[in-house]
Scaffold this motif. Structure first.
Motif, PDB file in Angstrom:
ATOM      1  N   VAL A   1      46.777  47.528  29.005  1.00 52.04           N
ATOM      2  CA  VAL A   1      47.501  46.318  29.380  1.00 52.04           C
ATOM      3  C   VAL A   1      47.757  45.498  28.124  1.00 52.04           C
ATOM      4  CG1 VAL A   1      47.331  44.161  30.701  1.00 52.04           C
ATOM      5  CG2 VAL A   1      46.478  46.284  31.679  1.00 52.04           C
ATOM      6  N   ASP A   2      48.939  44.916  28.040  1.00 57.82           N
ATOM      7  CA  ASP A   2      49.293  44.071  26.898  1.00 57.82           C
ATOM      8  C   ASP A   2      48.304  42.903  26.818  1.00 57.82           C
ATOM      9  OD1 ASP A   2      50.638  41.853  25.405  1.00 57.82           O
ATOM     10  OD2 ASP A   2      52.236  43.338  25.267  1.00 57.82           O
ATOM     11  N   PHE A   3      47.875  42.575  25.618  1.00 56.91           N
ATOM     12  CA  PHE A   3      46.884  41.520  25.439  1.00 56.91           C
ATOM     13  C   PHE A   3      47.406  40.141  25.846  1.00 56.91           C
ATOM     14  CE2 PHE A   3      45.220  44.810  22.598  1.00 56.91           C
ATOM     15  CZ  PHE A   3      43.952  44.922  23.138  1.00 56.91           C
ATOM     16  N   LYS A   4      48.722  39.979  25.913  1.00 58.47           N
ATOM     17  CA  LYS A   4      49.304  38.699  26.339  1.00 58.47           C
ATOM     18  C   LYS A   4      49.300  38.540  27.849  1.00 58.47           C
ATOM     19  CE  LYS A   4      52.378  38.831  22.409  1.00 58.47           C
ATOM     20  NZ  LYS A   4      53.694  39.276  21.997  1.00 58.47           N
ATOM     21  N   ASP A   5      49.188  39.653  28.573  1.00 60.98           N
ATOM     22  CA  ASP A   5      49.180  39.606  30.034  1.00 60.98           C
ATOM     23  C   ASP A   5      47.864  39.050  30.549  1.00 60.98           C
ATOM     24  OD1 ASP A   5      51.691  40.699  30.141  1.00 60.98           O
ATOM     25  OD2 ASP A   5      51.018  42.699  30.706  1.00 60.98           O
ATOM     26  N   CYS A   6      47.943  38.440  31.700  1.00 63.11           N
ATOM     27  CA  CYS A   6      46.748  37.923  32.361  1.00 63.11           C
ATOM     28  C   CYS A   6      46.313  38.934  33.411  1.00 63.11           C
ATOM     29  CB  CYS A   6      47.071  36.583  33.007  1.00 63.11           C
ATOM     30  SG  CYS A   6      45.635  35.738  33.655  1.00 63.11           S
ATOM     31  N   VAL A   7      45.034  39.269  33.422  1.00 69.08           N
ATOM     32  CA  VAL A   7      44.503  40.230  34.381  1.00 69.08           C
ATOM     33  C   VAL A   7      43.407  39.594  35.220  1.00 69.08           C
ATOM     34  CG1 VAL A   7      45.052  42.255  32.988  1.00 69.08           C
ATOM     35  CG2 VAL A   7      42.829  41.169  32.744  1.00 69.08           C
ATOM     36  N   ASP A   8      43.142  40.244  36.334  1.00 71.53           N
ATOM     37  CA  ASP A   8      42.053  39.821  37.201  1.00 71.53           C
ATOM     38  C   ASP A   8      41.492  41.064  37.867  1.00 71.53           C
ATOM     39  OD1 ASP A   8      40.291  38.098  38.575  1.00 71.53           O
ATOM     40  OD2 ASP A   8      41.865  36.587  38.701  1.00 71.53           O
ATOM     41  N   LEU A   9      40.456  40.886  38.641  1.00 74.29           N
ATOM     42  CA  LEU A   9      39.820  41.994  39.340  1.00 74.29           C
ATOM     43  C   LEU A   9      39.655  41.635  40.809  1.00 74.29           C
ATOM     44  CD1 LEU A   9      36.996  42.784  36.757  1.00 74.29           C
ATOM     45  CD2 LEU A   9      39.104  44.084  37.119  1.00 74.29           C
ATOM     46  N   MET A  10      39.770  42.659  41.668  1.00 73.79           N
ATOM     47  CA  MET A  10      39.535  42.486  43.092  1.00 73.79           C
ATOM     48  C   MET A  10      38.335  43.346  43.481  1.00 73.79           C
ATOM     49  SD  MET A  10      41.858  43.486  46.398  1.00 73.79           S
ATOM     50  CE  MET A  10      41.374  45.209  46.317  1.00 73.79           C
ATOM     51  N   ASP A  11      37.397  42.765  44.218  1.00 70.79           N
ATOM     52  CA  ASP A  11      36.225  43.530  44.630  1.00 70.79           C
ATOM     53  C   ASP A  11      36.516  44.334  45.895  1.00 70.79           C
ATOM     54  OD1 ASP A  11      35.953  41.808  46.837  1.00 70.79           O
ATOM     55  OD2 ASP A  11      34.275  40.708  45.975  1.00 70.79           O
ATOM     56  N   SER A  12      35.545  45.063  46.389  1.00 64.86           N
ATOM     57  CA  SER A  12      35.732  45.960  47.527  1.00 64.86           C
ATOM     58  C   SER A  12      35.936  45.232  48.849  1.00 64.86           C
ATOM     59  CB  SER A  12      34.543  46.917  47.644  1.00 64.86           C
ATOM     60  OG  SER A  12      33.352  46.183  47.808  1.00 64.86           O
ATOM     61  N   ARG A  13      35.702  43.927  48.878  1.00 64.00           N
ATOM     62  CA  ARG A  13      35.948  43.138  50.090  1.00 64.00           C
ATOM     63  C   ARG A  13      37.298  42.444  50.063  1.00 64.00           C
ATOM     64  NH1 ARG A  13      30.781  39.567  49.651  1.00 64.00           N
ATOM     65  NH2 ARG A  13      31.852  39.412  47.700  1.00 64.00           N
ATOM     66  N   GLY A  14      38.022  42.595  48.945  1.00 62.19           N
ATOM     67  CA  GLY A  14      39.345  41.983  48.826  1.00 62.19           C
ATOM     68  C   GLY A  14      39.344  40.626  48.159  1.00 62.19           C
ATOM     69  N   HIS A  15      38.212  40.209  47.619  1.00 60.05           N
ATOM     70  CA  HIS A  15      38.133  38.916  46.933  1.00 60.05           C
ATOM     71  C   HIS A  15      38.530  39.056  45.473  1.00 60.05           C
ATOM     72  CE1 HIS A  15      35.053  38.246  50.220  1.00 60.05           C
ATOM     73  NE2 HIS A  15      36.035  37.407  50.485  1.00 60.05           N
ATOM     74  N   VAL A  16      39.358  38.136  45.000  1.00 52.13           N
ATOM     75  CA  VAL A  16      39.756  38.120  43.601  1.00 52.13           C
ATOM     76  C   VAL A  16      38.702  37.351  42.815  1.00 52.13           C
ATOM     77  CG1 VAL A  16      41.544  37.367  41.981  1.00 52.13           C
ATOM     78  CG2 VAL A  16      42.193  38.256  44.218  1.00 52.13           C
ATOM     79  N   VAL A  17      38.314  37.898  41.670  1.00 56.26           N
ATOM     80  CA  VAL A  17      37.244  37.309  40.856  1.00 56.26           C
ATOM     81  C   VAL A  17      37.693  36.013  40.171  1.00 56.26           C
ATOM     82  CG1 VAL A  17      35.698  37.732  38.900  1.00 56.26           C
ATOM     83  CG2 VAL A  17      36.224  39.571  40.493  1.00 56.26           C
ATOM     84  N   GLU A  18      38.980  35.832  39.949  1.00 52.83           N
ATOM     85  CA  GLU A  18      39.546  34.658  39.266  1.00 52.83           C
ATOM     86  C   GLU A  18      39.213  34.653  37.771  1.00 52.83           C
ATOM     87  OE1 GLU A  18      41.689  32.656  40.701  1.00 52.83           O
ATOM     88  OE2 GLU A  18      41.384  33.306  42.761  1.00 52.83           O
ATOM     89  N   LEU A  19      39.377  35.796  37.135  1.00 50.18           N
ATOM     90  CA  LEU A  19      39.167  35.877  35.688  1.00 50.18           C
ATOM     91  C   LEU A  19      40.209  35.095  34.906  1.00 50.18           C
ATOM     92  CD1 LEU A  19      38.289  39.638  35.081  1.00 50.18           C
ATOM     93  CD2 LEU A  19      36.742  37.684  35.056  1.00 50.18           C
ATOM     94  N   ARG A  20      41.391  34.906  35.498  1.00 48.48           N
ATOM     95  CA  ARG A  20      42.469  34.240  34.757  1.00 48.48           C
ATOM     96  C   ARG A  20      42.056  32.832  34.315  1.00 48.48           C
ATOM     97  NH1 ARG A  20      44.709  30.670  38.228  1.00 48.48           N
ATOM     98  NH2 ARG A  20      44.606  31.275  40.403  1.00 48.48           N
TER      99      ARG A  20
ATOM    100  N   SER B   1      57.117  44.729  37.688  1.00 50.93           N
ATOM    101  CA  SER B   1      57.374  44.088  38.965  1.00 50.93           C
ATOM    102  C   SER B   1      57.182  42.579  38.942  1.00 50.93           C
ATOM    103  CB  SER B   1      56.499  44.701  40.042  1.00 50.93           C
ATOM    104  OG  SER B   1      55.161  44.508  39.711  1.00 50.93           O
ATOM    105  N   CYS B   2      56.759  42.035  37.822  1.00 49.34           N
ATOM    106  CA  CYS B   2      56.600  40.592  37.781  1.00 49.34           C
ATOM    107  C   CYS B   2      56.988  40.058  36.418  1.00 49.34           C
ATOM    108  CB  CYS B   2      55.166  40.190  38.106  1.00 49.34           C
ATOM    109  SG  CYS B   2      53.968  40.806  36.941  1.00 49.34           S
ATOM    110  N   ASP B   3      57.282  38.809  36.409  1.00 49.80           N
ATOM    111  CA  ASP B   3      57.618  38.132  35.174  1.00 49.80           C
ATOM    112  C   ASP B   3      56.347  37.951  34.361  1.00 49.80           C
ATOM    113  OD1 ASP B   3      58.871  34.810  34.390  1.00 49.80           O
ATOM    114  OD2 ASP B   3      58.851  36.625  33.213  1.00 49.80           O
ATOM    115  N   LYS B   4      56.373  38.325  33.105  1.00 50.37           N
ATOM    116  CA  LYS B   4      55.144  38.266  32.291  1.00 50.37           C
ATOM    117  C   LYS B   4      54.851  36.885  31.729  1.00 50.37           C
ATOM    118  CE  LYS B   4      54.998  43.077  31.110  1.00 50.37           C
ATOM    119  NZ  LYS B   4      54.852  44.051  30.055  1.00 50.37           N
ATOM    120  N   LYS B   5      55.667  35.886  32.044  1.00 49.13           N
ATOM    121  CA  LYS B   5      55.401  34.525  31.576  1.00 49.13           C
ATOM    122  C   LYS B   5      54.242  33.953  32.348  1.00 49.13           C
ATOM    123  CE  LYS B   5      60.193  33.661  30.498  1.00 49.13           C
ATOM    124  NZ  LYS B   5      61.380  32.929  30.866  1.00 49.13           N
TER     125      LYS B   5
END
Length: 134
Positions: A34-53, A129-133
């Motif tokens: 993944v490009d270092f400028k992109d923002c990433v997050d993680l989803m757990d097995s219950r569907g909750h987003v960790v909110e790393l952004r 599929s999304c704007d990288k801004k």
């Protein structure tokens, strides 16, 4: 202490939680391509987003927000220009075949206001599929 990250074409990465979040996220982007400028997050097995952004530059321990020995799906975070909210795009390809248990969770995450139809899954493109801004 480690977690397993699901991404790409059925790839898994075991990652150590014994580090700072800023380093964990950097290494996660590096390993997944993944490009270092992109923002990433993680989803757990219950569907909750960790909110790393919200913690992209945090010096807190990765183990303070992630549960050890758990599986997480890598997500790209995009800003929805229409509503200003954030949109999550799974970076796990063909998950309907490799991880069918994730179909409903990822569908709900991609379209939080829309009811999901059982048995029908539209594959989401993970690159453009999304704007990288941010």
């Amino acid at each position: 202490m480690f977690v397993t990250i699901l991404h790409g074409d059925g790839r898994t990465e075991m990652m150590n939680l014994n580090c700072r979040l800023i380093n964990f996220i950097h290494h996660l982007k590096e390993k997944s391509g993944v490009d270092f400028k992109d923002c990433v997050d993680l989803m757990d097995s219950r569907g909750h987003v960790v909110e790393l952004r919200a913690q992209q530059r945090s010096l807190a321990a990765a183990s303070s927000v992630l549960a050890e020995r758990q599986r997480y799906v890598l997500l790209r975070v995009c800003r929805d220009d229409g509503s200003g909210s954030h949109k999550y795009v799974p970076l796990l390809n063909n998950y309907s075949q490799s991880h069918p248990e994730l179909i409903g969770l990822l569908k709900k995450l991609a379209n939080p206001g829309k009811p999901s139809k059982q048995g029908r899954m539209q594959r989401t493109k993970n690159i453009s599929s999304c704007d990288k801004k941010q």
